[in-house]
Enzyme design. Structure first.
Site, short mmCIF file in Angstrom:
data_model
loop_
_atom_site.label_atom_id
_atom_site.label_comp_id
_atom_site.label_asym_id
_atom_site.label_seq_id
_atom_site.Cartn_x
_atom_site.Cartn_y
_atom_site.Cartn_z
N GLY A 118 10.89 17.86 23.85
CA GLY A 118 10.43 18.69 23.00
C GLY A 118 9.19 19.45 22.74
O GLY A 118 8.04 20.05 23.57
N VAL A 119 8.96 18.75 20.65
CA VAL A 119 7.92 19.46 20.61
C VAL A 119 6.14 18.55 21.49
O VAL A 119 5.49 19.15 21.37
CB VAL A 119 7.38 18.77 18.98
CG1 VAL A 119 7.21 17.84 18.33
CG2 VAL A 119 6.95 20.26 18.16
N ASP A 120 6.26 17.88 21.58
CA ASP A 120 5.73 16.97 22.28
C ASP A 120 5.32 18.22 23.61
O ASP A 120 3.84 18.70 24.67
CB ASP A 120 5.64 15.97 23.17
CG ASP A 120 4.59 14.72 23.99
OD1 ASP A 120 3.54 15.23 23.58
OD2 ASP A 120 5.06 13.63 23.78
N SER A 158 10.89 12.38 15.28
CA SER A 158 12.18 11.39 15.29
C SER A 158 13.62 11.82 15.77
O SER A 158 14.34 11.64 15.63
CB SER A 158 11.98 9.55 15.15
OG SER A 158 11.06 8.95 15.20
N VAL A 208 14.86 13.47 20.30
CA VAL A 208 15.40 12.83 21.25
C VAL A 208 15.41 11.55 20.72
O VAL A 208 16.58 10.93 21.98
CB VAL A 208 14.28 12.75 22.37
CG1 VAL A 208 14.27 11.50 23.48
CG2 VAL A 208 13.77 14.07 23.25
N1 AR6 Z 1 8.02 23.62 17.51
C1 AR6 Z 1 8.23 22.97 16.54
N2 AR6 Z 1 9.87 21.59 16.24
C2 AR6 Z 1 9.90 21.30 17.43
C3 AR6 Z 1 8.96 22.40 18.79
C4 AR6 Z 1 8.56 22.66 18.60
N3 AR6 Z 1 7.77 24.05 19.16
N4 AR6 Z 1 10.12 21.85 19.70
C5 AR6 Z 1 10.84 20.77 19.63
N5 AR6 Z 1 10.95 21.33 17.85
P1 AR6 Z 1 11.76 15.71 19.77
P2 AR6 Z 1 11.35 13.06 18.54
C6 AR6 Z 1 11.60 20.17 17.23
O1 AR6 Z 1 12.39 15.26 20.27
O2 AR6 Z 1 12.85 12.50 18.50
C7 AR6 Z 1 9.63 13.59 23.39
O3 AR6 Z 1 9.85 14.11 24.59
C8 AR6 Z 1 12.97 19.16 17.46
O4 AR6 Z 1 14.34 20.39 17.51
O5 AR6 Z 1 10.16 16.65 20.14
O6 AR6 Z 1 9.91 12.61 17.58
C9 AR6 Z 1 7.93 12.59 23.21
O7 AR6 Z 1 6.84 12.73 24.39
C10 AR6 Z 1 13.48 17.98 16.96
O8 AR6 Z 1 13.38 18.58 15.81
O9 AR6 Z 1 10.84 14.43 18.98
C11 AR6 Z 1 8.87 11.12 22.87
O10 AR6 Z 1 8.88 10.83 24.34
C12 AR6 Z 1 12.10 17.24 16.12
O11 AR6 Z 1 10.75 18.53 17.13
C13 AR6 Z 1 10.23 12.15 22.45
O12 AR6 Z 1 10.56 13.11 22.85
C14 AR6 Z 1 11.08 16.65 17.21
O13 AR6 Z 1 11.99 16.29 17.86
C15 AR6 Z 1 10.34 12.14 20.81
O14 AR6 Z 1 11.04 12.48 20.32
#
Ligand code: AR6
Length: 180
Positions: free
Chosen positions: A34-36, A128, A131
């Site tokens: 994801g964003v991480d 949040s 994932v």
């Molecule tokens: N820019 C902005 N937002 C984004 C981007 C980006 N480049 N990519 C994804 N998003 P998530 P969580 C959005 O899954 O739910 C990771 O593996 C995405 O669409 O990134 O907090 C960590 O290491 C969503 O709306 O984070 C943790 O293990 C939002 O970012 C776990 O995921 C958050 O999605 C954290 O899960």
């Protein structure tokens, strides 16, 4: 507070030139999807190394290097922002496990860390809601409320950007922000 501007963007948080972008990390601080994943890819290995050192220092912390609801700050490697604030959101387990309080704390602690480091502009992803499965409408409400409340204590911060990666989240935020 009067100068405050909430901004809303549909796009990629890694492309922003602001003082700090917030990462939705996990408790290990060692990267993920994801964003991480996007932030670590764009920042390069220096960011992971800094996270590794922090995790090493906190290896005896109960709840991991960064427990849910907590936040830490690092440099930004090759990103065009100055700092990355890593916070860990709650995994959604139905709502009865303190998820709302933990998510509130993510936004609050991130802002307090930014203010404590003299930063003025900060961009948040929708913590949040990927994932970790937090329902998007409820998460957006918490995000806006927590930021609004915390900003009363952080007058230095004058620019807050909510960055949505999908249109569904964007629409939830648009409605909430237009009502402010
Ligand atoms: N820019 C902005 N937002 C984004 C981007 C980006 N480049 N990519 C994804 N998003 P998530 P969580 C959005 O899954 O739910 C990771 O593996 C995405 O669409 O990134 O907090 C960590 O290491 C969503 O709306 O984070 C943790 O293990 C939002 O970012 C776990 O995921 C958050 O999605 C954290 O899960």
């Amino acid at each position: 507070m009067e100068d405050l501007k909430f901004e809303l963007i549909l796009g990629d948080i890694t492309s922003l030139t602001v003082d700090a972008i917030v990462n939705a990390a996990n408790s290990s601080l060692m990267g993920g999807g994801g964003v991480d994943g996007a932030i670590h890819r764009a920042a390069g290995p220096a960011l992971l190394e800094e996270c590794r050192l922090i995790a090493e220092r906190r290896r005896r912390n109960p709840g991991g290097a960064c427990p849910p609801g907590d936040a830490i700050i690092t440099g930004a490697g090759r990103l065009s922002c100055r700092k990355v604030i890593h916070t860990v959101g709650p995994v959604w387990r139905g709502g009865g496990f303190g998820e709302a309080e933990i998510l509130t704390s993510c936004y609050r602690k991130s802002l307090l860390l930014a203010a404590g480091s003299g930063l003025r502009s900060i961009a948040f992803p929708n913590i949040s809601t990927g994932v970790y499965g937090y329902p998007k409408a409820a998460a957006a409400k918490i995000a806006v409320a927590s930021v609004k409340n915390t900003l009363l204590q952080t007058p230095l911060i004058t620019r807050v950007i909510f960055v949505c990666f999908d249109r569904e989240n964007y629409e939830f935020y648009r409605e909430l922000i237009s009502g402010l």
